[in-house]
Design a protein around this motif. Sequence first.
Motif, PDB file in Angstrom:
ATOM      1  N   GLU A 186      55.738  -1.389 -15.833  1.00 22.19           N
ATOM      2  CA  GLU A 186      54.435  -1.201 -15.196  1.00 22.19           C
ATOM      3  C   GLU A 186      54.532   0.021 -14.291  1.00 22.19           C
ATOM      4  O   GLU A 186      55.590   0.298 -13.715  1.00 22.19           O
ATOM      5  CB  GLU A 186      54.052  -2.442 -14.388  1.00 22.19           C
ATOM      6  N   ARG A 263      51.517   1.603 -21.033  1.00 24.25           N
ATOM      7  CA  ARG A 263      52.041   0.766 -19.960  1.00 24.25           C
ATOM      8  C   ARG A 263      50.898   0.354 -19.028  1.00 24.25           C
ATOM      9  O   ARG A 263      49.979   1.146 -18.781  1.00 24.25           O
ATOM     10  CB  ARG A 263      53.106   1.521 -19.144  1.00 24.25           C
ATOM     11  N   PRO A 264      50.949  -0.867 -18.483  1.00 22.22           N
ATOM     12  CA  PRO A 264      49.956  -1.274 -17.480  1.00 22.22           C
ATOM     13  C   PRO A 264      50.035  -0.371 -16.248  1.00 22.22           C
ATOM     14  O   PRO A 264      51.099   0.157 -15.922  1.00 22.22           O
ATOM     15  CB  PRO A 264      50.367  -2.713 -17.135  1.00 22.22           C
ATOM     16  N   ARG A 266      49.001  -0.161 -12.127  1.00 24.47           N
ATOM     17  CA  ARG A 266      48.514  -0.803 -10.910  1.00 24.47           C
ATOM     18  C   ARG A 266      47.579   0.150 -10.168  1.00 24.47           C
ATOM     19  O   ARG A 266      47.810   1.350 -10.122  1.00 24.47           O
ATOM     20  CB  ARG A 266      49.682  -1.168  -9.988  1.00 24.47           C
TER      21      ARG A 266
END
Length: 319
Positions: A186, A263-264, A266
């Motif tokens: 992440e 990819r994630p 945030r």
Amino acid sequence: MTADVHVRDLRYFVTVAEELHFTRAAERLYVSQPALSKQIRALERQLGVELLRRDRHGVALTAEGAALLPHARRVLEAWAQGTAVVAQARAAQRSTLVVGMSTSPGRGGLLPAIRSRFTASHPQAAVRLRQVSWDDPTAGLADGDTDMAFVWLPLPGQERYAWTVVAEEPRLVALPDSHPLASRPEIDFTDLAEEPFLALPKSAGPLRDYWLAVEERAGRLPRIGAEIASTEETYEALVAGLGVCLVAVGNVPLITLGGVVTRPVRGLAPSRYVLAWRKGDHRPLVRAYADACRRVTERGRGGPRRPSGVATSSHDEGA
């Protein structure tokens, strides 16, 4: 004085004249304030007069601007009526619904499911899908080439459209599998701030800024590695290492063809993918297709939900 003035320029002028504030007008129009100021100056040069007086106290209409304002409003109203009449005339000659899109919606067979439900209630009607370049974020709605369209929010001139939400999806980052950040499970958006980004064409307006995550950059301008106008260009630019880009979860299969990973991230709000149509278009085929889409997406979410617009249900208009 030239007569070759665009309807868009008159809309910009009327909005600023109503707000007497460039920033608020830009927010209503979903354009940047510098771009709006530049367009107003271009209109003034074209007409050979000053329409708006700007000083440290604010914005005011000049005598010429005040004289033009009621005529500009009438032109915009007449143009809106004209486009509506053209759309009605076109619809009267066919029982075909033209649905635009920039990329295939995918998402678990969404299109076949909507078509099946729609044709069950309107067996004599036909649906024609039209692929539209990423240069037009409205996928043909703005110029009347399509009756409805699968598009991403925000839209330029968003107040002109109604919609029902198809999907709300996280924004991931796509990057070459050799990129140093690709090894992370992440990624925080602050770690991407200095990366070169792939950008939609400038004509995409607020949608370009959205996929560059301009709002999350705290005033820092993004670095543009390349402009992309199709999924093929996006994939090739990623593989070539020209930059990274944000992508909705549902579109990941379109660009992860080898050499590219996602990819994630945030720190980013989710994206909204919608089926949109022009406000006030109450034709039975439009209402039926919107209803079919709503029912299919409700079933996919496991239950009923009220369709969404910008802030209130008026953007759906009960279609």
